[in-house]
Scaffold this motif. Structure first.
Motif, mmCIF file in Angstrom:
data_model
loop_
_atom_site.group_PDB
_atom_site.id
_atom_site.type_symbol
_atom_site.label_atom_id
_atom_site.label_comp_id
_atom_site.label_asym_id
_atom_site.label_seq_id
_atom_site.Cartn_x
_atom_site.Cartn_y
_atom_site.Cartn_z
ATOM 1 N N TYR A 54 0.783 -0.932 0.340
ATOM 2 C CA TYR A 54 -0.113 -0.312 0.097
ATOM 3 C C TYR A 54 0.942 1.385 -0.165
ATOM 4 O O TYR A 54 1.918 1.704 0.394
ATOM 5 N N THR A 55 0.462 2.000 -0.535
ATOM 6 C CA THR A 55 1.117 3.877 -0.325
ATOM 7 C C THR A 55 -0.035 4.784 -0.190
ATOM 8 O O THR A 55 -1.229 4.488 0.174
ATOM 9 N N ILE A 56 0.161 5.966 0.441
ATOM 10 C CA ILE A 56 -0.398 6.687 1.215
ATOM 11 C C ILE A 56 -0.354 7.500 0.097
ATOM 12 O O ILE A 56 0.826 8.413 -1.129
ATOM 13 N N GLY A 57 -1.668 8.017 -0.802
ATOM 14 C CA GLY A 57 -2.043 9.200 -1.739
ATOM 15 C C GLY A 57 -1.992 11.015 -1.244
ATOM 16 O O GLY A 57 -2.534 10.727 -0.142
ATOM 17 N N GLY A 103 10.676 11.712 12.328
ATOM 18 C CA GLY A 103 11.191 11.211 13.002
ATOM 19 C C GLY A 103 9.654 10.219 12.906
ATOM 20 O O GLY A 103 8.576 10.848 14.098
ATOM 21 N N LEU A 104 9.366 9.306 13.492
ATOM 22 C CA LEU A 104 8.706 7.783 13.449
ATOM 23 C C LEU A 104 8.931 7.460 15.000
ATOM 24 O O LEU A 104 9.742 7.338 15.536
ATOM 25 N N GLN A 105 7.478 6.791 15.657
ATOM 26 C CA GLN A 105 7.519 6.440 16.495
ATOM 27 C C GLN A 105 7.904 4.876 16.282
ATOM 28 O O GLN A 105 8.097 4.063 15.341
ATOM 29 N N PRO A 154 9.782 2.476 3.092
ATOM 30 C CA PRO A 154 9.703 2.698 4.064
ATOM 31 C C PRO A 154 8.816 4.207 4.817
ATOM 32 O O PRO A 154 8.191 4.505 4.337
ATOM 33 N N LEU A 155 8.198 3.311 5.625
ATOM 34 C CA LEU A 155 7.473 4.749 6.355
ATOM 35 C C LEU A 155 8.172 6.654 6.276
ATOM 36 O O LEU A 155 6.568 7.332 5.885
ATOM 37 N N GLY A 156 8.886 6.244 7.332
ATOM 38 C CA GLY A 156 9.086 7.550 6.657
ATOM 39 C C GLY A 156 9.679 8.409 5.471
ATOM 40 O O GLY A 156 8.922 9.910 5.228
ATOM 41 N N ALA A 157 9.921 7.977 4.800
ATOM 42 C CA ALA A 157 10.353 8.261 3.696
ATOM 43 C C ALA A 157 9.012 8.104 2.696
ATOM 44 O O ALA A 157 8.813 9.386 1.904
ATOM 45 N N SER A 163 7.793 -2.917 8.021
ATOM 46 C CA SER A 163 7.230 -2.927 7.224
ATOM 47 C C SER A 163 5.320 -3.326 7.245
ATOM 48 O O SER A 163 5.169 -2.807 6.515
ATOM 49 N N GLN A 164 5.038 -3.848 7.998
ATOM 50 C CA GLN A 164 3.684 -4.310 8.444
ATOM 51 C C GLN A 164 2.410 -2.515 8.331
ATOM 52 O O GLN A 164 3.312 -2.052 9.458
ATOM 53 N N ILE A 165 1.755 -2.882 8.311
ATOM 54 C CA ILE A 165 1.212 -1.679 8.417
ATOM 55 C C ILE A 165 0.148 -2.127 10.527
ATOM 56 O O ILE A 165 0.222 -3.240 10.393
ATOM 57 N N VAL A 166 0.830 -1.360 10.698
ATOM 58 C CA VAL A 166 -0.046 -1.240 12.254
ATOM 59 C C VAL A 166 -1.709 -0.679 12.448
ATOM 60 O O VAL A 166 -1.773 0.454 11.830
#
Length: 196
Positions: free
Chosen positions: A30-33, A53-55, A83-86, A61-64
């Motif tokens: 998945y990707t954020i739109g 900065g991410l908690q 990667p979520l931060g990127a 990799s897995q979605i929380v």
């Protein structure tokens, strides 16, 4: 001899079944739109978004799905495509560029560099569903300016109800919440430094 032959055949079949059971399902990625927002004209010329900065619980990799009730609900086969931060940095640079059309918005980790007139620092504190099923985004932001004045500081909390159960709707709600965060950051930027 016949018993040994049967035993070997059974062992081979059992081994093949075990191998088939070990093969994992390919994860859905998945990707954020990006979500458009209101445009602002009076903003610094060059704006840099520093690395987000991410908690630590979000650095996977897995979605929380949720962090409620003292436990993490992590989706085994639903992953972020990068990667979520990127990904958050890429989406926010794009959304801020749309909201601040007279500015050049760059990310700290990109190949393009320039001396920024404004610098955004962002801590992502929460990005998952609560016990009621609403997507919660919590973040802290700081915007520092090249001109005099103290940096602007603000905490954000957005709650977005997903349109349906499941990961696709959660990711869509995350996209909406990140768009709301971009709106808040754009407002901080056009408001300028505090204590001028």
């Amino acid at each position: 001899m016949n018993t040994v032959h049967r035993y070997r055949r059974f062992a081979i079949v059992a081994f093949m079944a075990m191998l088939a059971g070990c093969s994992s399902v390919k994860p859905a990625l998945y990707t954020i739109g990006t979500v458009p927002g209101a445009e602002h004209n009076a903003a610094p010329k060059v704006i840099m978004l520093q690395q987000i900065g991410l908690q630590r619980y979000l650095e996977r990799s897995q979605i929380v799905r949720s962090s409620e009730n003292y436990r993490l609900d992590v989706m085994e086969n639903d992953w972020w495509g990068e990667p979520l931060g990127a990904m958050l940095s890429r989406v926010l640079v794009s959304e801020l560029s749309q909201r601040l059309p007279q500015s050049i918005v760059i990310g700290e980790g990109g190949a393009v560099s320039a001396t920024p007139d404004a610098t955004i620092s962002l801590n992502m504190q929460r990005l998952d569903e609560n016990a009621s099923g609403e997507l919660i985004l919590e973040a802290q932001a700081s915007v520092g300016f090249k001109v005099r004045g103290a940096p602007a500081l603000q905490s954000f909390r957005f709650s977005v109800p997903p349109s349906a159960p499941g990961i696709p709707a959660e990711v869509a709600a995350i996209s909406v919440a990140v768009g709301q965060l971009a709106d808040g950051l754009a407002t901080m930027i056009v408001s300028g430094p505090t204590g001028r």
